[in-house]
Design a protein around this motif. Structure first.
Motif, PDB file in Angstrom:
ATOM      1  N   ASN A 185       1.243  -1.770   0.330  1.00  0.00           N
ATOM      2  CA  ASN A 185       0.135   0.239  -0.058  1.00  0.00           C
ATOM      3  C   ASN A 185       1.269   1.376   0.176  1.00  0.00           C
ATOM      4  OD1 ASN A 185      -1.862   1.513   0.657  1.00  0.00           O
ATOM      5  ND2 ASN A 185      -3.003   1.128   2.074  1.00  0.00           N
ATOM      6  N   PRO A 186       0.737   2.172  -1.174  1.00  0.00           N
ATOM      7  CA  PRO A 186       1.452   3.662  -1.068  1.00  0.00           C
ATOM      8  C   PRO A 186       1.289   4.185  -0.440  1.00  0.00           C
ATOM      9  CG  PRO A 186       0.343   3.121  -3.527  1.00  0.00           C
ATOM     10  CD  PRO A 186       0.271   2.023  -2.466  1.00  0.00           C
ATOM     11  N   PHE A 187       0.330   3.897   0.293  1.00  0.00           N
ATOM     12  CA  PHE A 187      -0.575   5.047   1.252  1.00  0.00           C
ATOM     13  C   PHE A 187       0.268   4.855   3.198  1.00  0.00           C
ATOM     14  CE2 PHE A 187      -3.261   5.759  -1.720  1.00  0.00           C
ATOM     15  CZ  PHE A 187      -3.194   6.649  -2.611  1.00  0.00           C
ATOM     16  N   GLU A 188       0.516   3.462   3.331  1.00  0.00           N
ATOM     17  CA  GLU A 188       0.967   3.605   4.525  1.00  0.00           C
ATOM     18  C   GLU A 188       2.812   3.453   4.880  1.00  0.00           C
ATOM     19  OE1 GLU A 188      -0.231  -0.516   5.202  1.00  0.00           O
ATOM     20  OE2 GLU A 188      -2.328  -0.210   5.619  1.00  0.00           O
ATOM     21  N   LYS A 189       3.411   4.107   5.263  1.00  0.00           N
ATOM     22  CA  LYS A 189       4.259   4.387   5.299  1.00  0.00           C
ATOM     23  C   LYS A 189       5.636   3.319   4.574  1.00  0.00           C
ATOM     24  CE  LYS A 189       8.329   7.166   7.605  1.00  0.00           C
ATOM     25  NZ  LYS A 189       8.548   7.621   9.115  1.00  0.00           N
ATOM     26  N   ASP A 190       5.365   1.905   5.813  1.00  0.00           N
ATOM     27  CA  ASP A 190       6.338   0.919   5.573  1.00  0.00           C
ATOM     28  C   ASP A 190       5.744   0.581   4.646  1.00  0.00           C
ATOM     29  OD1 ASP A 190       7.030   0.533   7.977  1.00  0.00           O
ATOM     30  OD2 ASP A 190       5.219  -0.177   9.396  1.00  0.00           O
ATOM     31  N   ARG A 234       4.837   2.066   1.359  1.00  0.00           N
ATOM     32  CA  ARG A 234       5.903   2.929   0.321  1.00  0.00           C
ATOM     33  C   ARG A 234       7.544   2.021   0.633  1.00  0.00           C
ATOM     34  NH1 ARG A 234       3.473   6.654   2.199  1.00  0.00           N
ATOM     35  NH2 ARG A 234       4.981   7.695   2.890  1.00  0.00           N
ATOM     36  N   LYS A 235       7.684   2.078   1.658  1.00  0.00           N
ATOM     37  CA  LYS A 235       9.206   2.204   2.086  1.00  0.00           C
ATOM     38  C   LYS A 235       9.130   0.230   1.534  1.00  0.00           C
ATOM     39  CE  LYS A 235      13.042   2.023   5.580  1.00  0.00           C
ATOM     40  NZ  LYS A 235      13.174   1.891   7.116  1.00  0.00           N
ATOM     41  N   LYS A 236       8.708  -0.142   1.411  1.00  0.00           N
ATOM     42  CA  LYS A 236       9.124  -1.586   1.082  1.00  0.00           C
ATOM     43  C   LYS A 236       9.197  -1.176  -0.613  1.00  0.00           C
ATOM     44  CE  LYS A 236       7.218  -4.729   4.922  1.00  0.00           C
ATOM     45  NZ  LYS A 236       6.274  -5.224   5.117  1.00  0.00           N
ATOM     46  N   MET A 237       7.791  -0.737  -1.544  1.00  0.00           N
ATOM     47  CA  MET A 237       7.536  -1.242  -2.540  1.00  0.00           C
ATOM     48  C   MET A 237       8.985  -0.071  -3.513  1.00  0.00           C
ATOM     49  SD  MET A 237       4.604   2.129  -4.534  1.00  0.00           S
ATOM     50  CE  MET A 237       5.788   3.086  -3.782  1.00  0.00           C
ATOM     51  N   LEU A 238       9.270   0.897  -2.141  1.00  0.00           N
ATOM     52  CA  LEU A 238      10.284   1.835  -2.814  1.00  0.00           C
ATOM     53  C   LEU A 238      11.742   1.031  -3.495  1.00  0.00           C
ATOM     54  CD1 LEU A 238       9.563   5.521  -2.004  1.00  0.00           C
ATOM     55  CD2 LEU A 238       9.287   4.692  -3.985  1.00  0.00           C
ATOM     56  N   LYS A 239      12.325   0.062  -2.274  1.00  0.00           N
ATOM     57  CA  LYS A 239      13.026  -0.587  -1.795  1.00  0.00           C
ATOM     58  C   LYS A 239      13.347  -1.445  -2.767  1.00  0.00           C
ATOM     59  CE  LYS A 239      16.384  -3.319   1.576  1.00  0.00           C
ATOM     60  NZ  LYS A 239      15.646  -3.852   2.766  1.00  0.00           N
ATOM     61  N   LYS A 240      11.602  -1.891  -3.615  1.00  0.00           N
ATOM     62  CA  LYS A 240      11.637  -3.276  -3.835  1.00  0.00           C
ATOM     63  C   LYS A 240      12.770  -2.885  -5.672  1.00  0.00           C
ATOM     64  CE  LYS A 240       8.143  -6.777  -2.304  1.00  0.00           C
ATOM     65  NZ  LYS A 240       6.602  -6.569  -2.544  1.00  0.00           N
ATOM     66  N   VAL A 259      -4.296  15.630  -1.280  1.00  0.00           N
ATOM     67  CA  VAL A 259      -4.655  14.513  -0.670  1.00  0.00           C
ATOM     68  C   VAL A 259      -2.896  14.470  -0.089  1.00  0.00           C
ATOM     69  CG1 VAL A 259      -5.979  13.257  -1.676  1.00  0.00           C
ATOM     70  CG2 VAL A 259      -3.939  12.579  -2.815  1.00  0.00           C
ATOM     71  N   GLU A 260      -1.726  15.082  -0.053  1.00  0.00           N
ATOM     72  CA  GLU A 260      -0.566  15.027   0.831  1.00  0.00           C
ATOM     73  C   GLU A 260      -0.392  14.323   1.577  1.00  0.00           C
ATOM     74  OE1 GLU A 260      -0.817  20.228   0.622  1.00  0.00           O
ATOM     75  OE2 GLU A 260      -1.905  17.451  -0.843  1.00  0.00           O
ATOM     76  N   GLU A 261      -1.461  14.877   2.504  1.00  0.00           N
ATOM     77  CA  GLU A 261      -1.860  13.888   4.066  1.00  0.00           C
ATOM     78  C   GLU A 261      -1.647  12.640   4.149  1.00  0.00           C
ATOM     79  OE1 GLU A 261      -5.875  14.761   3.474  1.00  0.00           O
ATOM     80  OE2 GLU A 261      -3.939  15.587   3.365  1.00  0.00           O
ATOM     81  N   TRP A 262      -2.484  11.974   2.647  1.00  0.00           N
ATOM     82  CA  TRP A 262      -2.491  10.388   3.047  1.00  0.00           C
ATOM     83  C   TRP A 262      -0.660   9.810   2.802  1.00  0.00           C
ATOM     84  CZ3 TRP A 262      -7.127   9.345  -0.895  1.00  0.00           C
ATOM     85  CH2 TRP A 262      -8.059  10.086  -0.968  1.00  0.00           C
ATOM     86  N   LEU A 263      -0.039  10.611   2.602  1.00  0.00           N
ATOM     87  CA  LEU A 263       1.310   9.781   2.305  1.00  0.00           C
ATOM     88  C   LEU A 263       2.329  10.329   3.628  1.00  0.00           C
ATOM     89  CD1 LEU A 263       2.185  10.441  -1.136  1.00  0.00           C
ATOM     90  CD2 LEU A 263       1.623   8.668  -0.395  1.00  0.00           C
ATOM     91  N   LYS A 264       1.644  10.911   4.925  1.00  0.00           N
ATOM     92  CA  LYS A 264       2.925  10.881   5.429  1.00  0.00           C
ATOM     93  C   LYS A 264       2.437   9.277   6.533  1.00  0.00           C
ATOM     94  CE  LYS A 264       1.804  15.601   5.539  1.00  0.00           C
ATOM     95  NZ  LYS A 264       2.309  16.518   5.903  1.00  0.00           N
TER      96      LYS A 264
END
Length: 94
Positions: free
Chosen positions: A50-55, A57-63, A89-94
């Motif tokens: 889920n790119p909207f959850e910090k973890d 998004r982090k996993k997605m970007l690491k891959k 919706v930038e607050e969704w990416l915090k």
């Protein structure tokens, strides 16, 4: 409502084309080559995080960094934040 909107946006990310991604990269002045765009699109379509959850998004970007480069993953992260800001919706990416 927020959950539905996030699902819709996530689905749109999976349907993004190389051409559209390159247009966004030019619009936001984030350098991405066509080869990188192809790798990004392929990774987005396979992404289960889920790119909207910090973890997530982090996993997605690491891959993505493993498939392309750290710089490309950073560019995608910047692009996600710019798009989120554009649509209010930038607050969704915090």
């Amino acid at each position: 409502m927020k959950k539905m909107a996030q699902q819709f946006i996530t689905q749109k990310l999976k349907q993004l084309t190389v051409k559209e991604l390159l247009q966004y990269s030019r619009k936001y002045q984030i350098p991405i080559t066509e080869e990188e765009a192809q790798a990004i699109i392929k990774a987005l379509r396979k992404n289960k995080e889920n790119p909207f959850e910090k973890d997530g998004r982090k996993k997605m970007l690491k891959k993505l960094a493993g498939l392309t480069s750290v710089d490309t993953a950073r560019s995608v992260n910047k692009l996600l934040h710019k798009l989120a800001k554009e649509y209010g919706v930038e607050e969704w990416l915090k």
